[in-house]
Design a protein around this motif. Sequence first.
Motif, PDB file in Angstrom:
ATOM      1  N   ARG A  72       0.837  -1.190   0.000  1.00 12.05           N
ATOM      2  CA  ARG A  72       0.000   0.000   0.000  1.00 12.05           C
ATOM      3  C   ARG A  72       0.881   1.252   0.000  1.00 12.05           C
ATOM      4  N   THR A  73       0.529   2.205  -0.832  1.00 14.59           N
ATOM      5  CA  THR A  73       1.268   3.467  -0.880  1.00 14.59           C
ATOM      6  C   THR A  73       0.295   4.636  -0.785  1.00 14.59           C
ATOM      7  N   VAL A  74       0.775   5.735  -0.204  1.00 12.29           N
ATOM      8  CA  VAL A  74       0.008   6.971  -0.112  1.00 12.29           C
ATOM      9  C   VAL A  74       0.977   8.108  -0.432  1.00 12.29           C
ATOM     10  N   PHE A  75       0.751   8.798  -1.535  1.00  9.85           N
ATOM     11  CA  PHE A  75       1.640   9.875  -1.965  1.00  9.85           C
ATOM     12  C   PHE A  75       0.967  11.226  -1.766  1.00  9.85           C
ATOM     13  N   GLY A  76       1.548  12.038  -0.885  1.00 16.75           N
ATOM     14  CA  GLY A  76       1.091  13.408  -0.707  1.00 16.75           C
ATOM     15  C   GLY A  76      -0.344  13.548  -0.242  1.00 16.75           C
ATOM     16  N   ALA A  77      -0.874  12.564   0.483  1.00 17.28           N
ATOM     17  CA  ALA A  77      -2.272  12.636   0.915  1.00 17.28           C
ATOM     18  C   ALA A  77      -2.465  12.309   2.387  1.00 17.28           C
ATOM     19  N   PHE A  78      -1.421  11.859   3.071  1.00 16.83           N
ATOM     20  CA  PHE A  78      -1.580  11.442   4.460  1.00 16.83           C
ATOM     21  C   PHE A  78      -2.010  12.604   5.344  1.00 16.83           C
ATOM     22  N   HIS A  79      -1.585  13.811   4.995  1.00 15.47           N
ATOM     23  CA  HIS A  79      -1.942  14.987   5.792  1.00 15.47           C
ATOM     24  C   HIS A  79      -3.427  15.303   5.729  1.00 15.47           C
ATOM     25  N   SER A  89      -3.463  -6.154   9.326  1.00  7.94           N
ATOM     26  CA  SER A  89      -3.598  -7.128   8.236  1.00  7.94           C
ATOM     27  C   SER A  89      -2.251  -7.582   7.708  1.00  7.94           C
ATOM     28  N   ALA A  90      -1.166  -7.149   8.379  1.00  2.00           N
ATOM     29  CA  ALA A  90       0.198  -7.517   7.992  1.00  2.00           C
ATOM     30  C   ALA A  90       0.519  -7.110   6.554  1.00  2.00           C
ATOM     31  N   ARG A  91      -0.033  -5.972   6.127  1.00  2.47           N
ATOM     32  CA  ARG A  91       0.259  -5.428   4.804  1.00  2.47           C
ATOM     33  C   ARG A  91       1.293  -4.306   4.938  1.00  2.47           C
ATOM     34  N   ALA A  92       2.278  -4.302   4.060  1.00  2.00           N
ATOM     35  CA  ALA A  92       3.266  -3.226   4.067  1.00  2.00           C
ATOM     36  C   ALA A  92       2.617  -1.935   3.585  1.00  2.00           C
ATOM     37  N   LEU A  93       3.071  -0.821   4.151  1.00  5.10           N
ATOM     38  CA  LEU A  93       2.530   0.486   3.816  1.00  5.10           C
ATOM     39  C   LEU A  93       3.663   1.497   3.719  1.00  5.10           C
ATOM     40  N   ALA A  94       3.627   2.344   2.713  1.00  4.10           N
ATOM     41  CA  ALA A  94       4.605   3.419   2.561  1.00  4.10           C
ATOM     42  C   ALA A  94       3.867   4.723   2.325  1.00  4.10           C
ATOM     43  N   VAL A  95       4.052   5.667   3.234  1.00  9.36           N
ATOM     44  CA  VAL A  95       3.435   6.991   3.151  1.00  9.36           C
ATOM     45  C   VAL A  95       4.526   8.001   2.792  1.00  9.36           C
TER      46      VAL A  95
END
Length: 271
Positions: free
Chosen positions: A130-137, A154-160
Amino acid sequence: MTTLLPRLHLFEFHDQAWCPAPLREALTDCVNAAWSFTGFWRNAVPHIEDLLDRTGERTILDLCSGSGGPVPRIVHAVAQQMPELRAELSDRFPKPGSLDALGPELRARVRYREQPVDALAVPAELAGLRTVFGAFHHFRPAQAVAMLRSASGSARALAVFEFQRRAMLRSLVPPMGLVGLSPLLAHWTAPRRWWRPVLTAIPVIPAMWAWDSFATIMRTYTPAELVELAEQARAPGYRWEVREARSDGPERITCLAGFPDPRGGVELIEY
């Protein structure tokens, strides 16, 4: 890196349900143009490659994709070493047509999910990093923690990823000056729309973009705040790393990375 500015959760036009669809599209196109012309997306590649290697994933599930963001460019770069890499983009207000300009090779690797996806309630059947670009804020602290817990639970990798910082001067120095030009750059990077030159000239789009850019800076979490959020999302066998580039130049990026790891814990890494 510290800041004297308190975090203010100001509204942004383009994430309001009442925002007219053409204006939301125009503003997310500006975001896409900013990622493209600043080149900050390149700084995310090492983190993406690291998490793909750690987890064995070969699919990226991008959340809050808006007009596509930097994921197609990242896939093009990473696929040279991982030819099986694929990506699925998603958003609460999906824009599948934003990928129409991609070449045949990328269209085979990147698709846009037509059904709306809430980043706070990702369907279990959607696999991948899972990735989140420029939206976590965009998310208030409780919502941000919920997103992190969804990944760790859910033991899923995430990169913000965020490239701006909650410091007005440091967020406006070059190459951030190009961000201010995003309404103009979008004429070349986004699909042609009859209303775009009209709303740029008035100037509705530049005014809304200026406000959203200011609100983005004021909403951005500092590395210390990201550590606090990650602490609340702790889970056994899951590790969080806040990776903060010290550079104020073109190498800047902040990455909150989460991935299954027996060590667990939360760590701030400055490099």
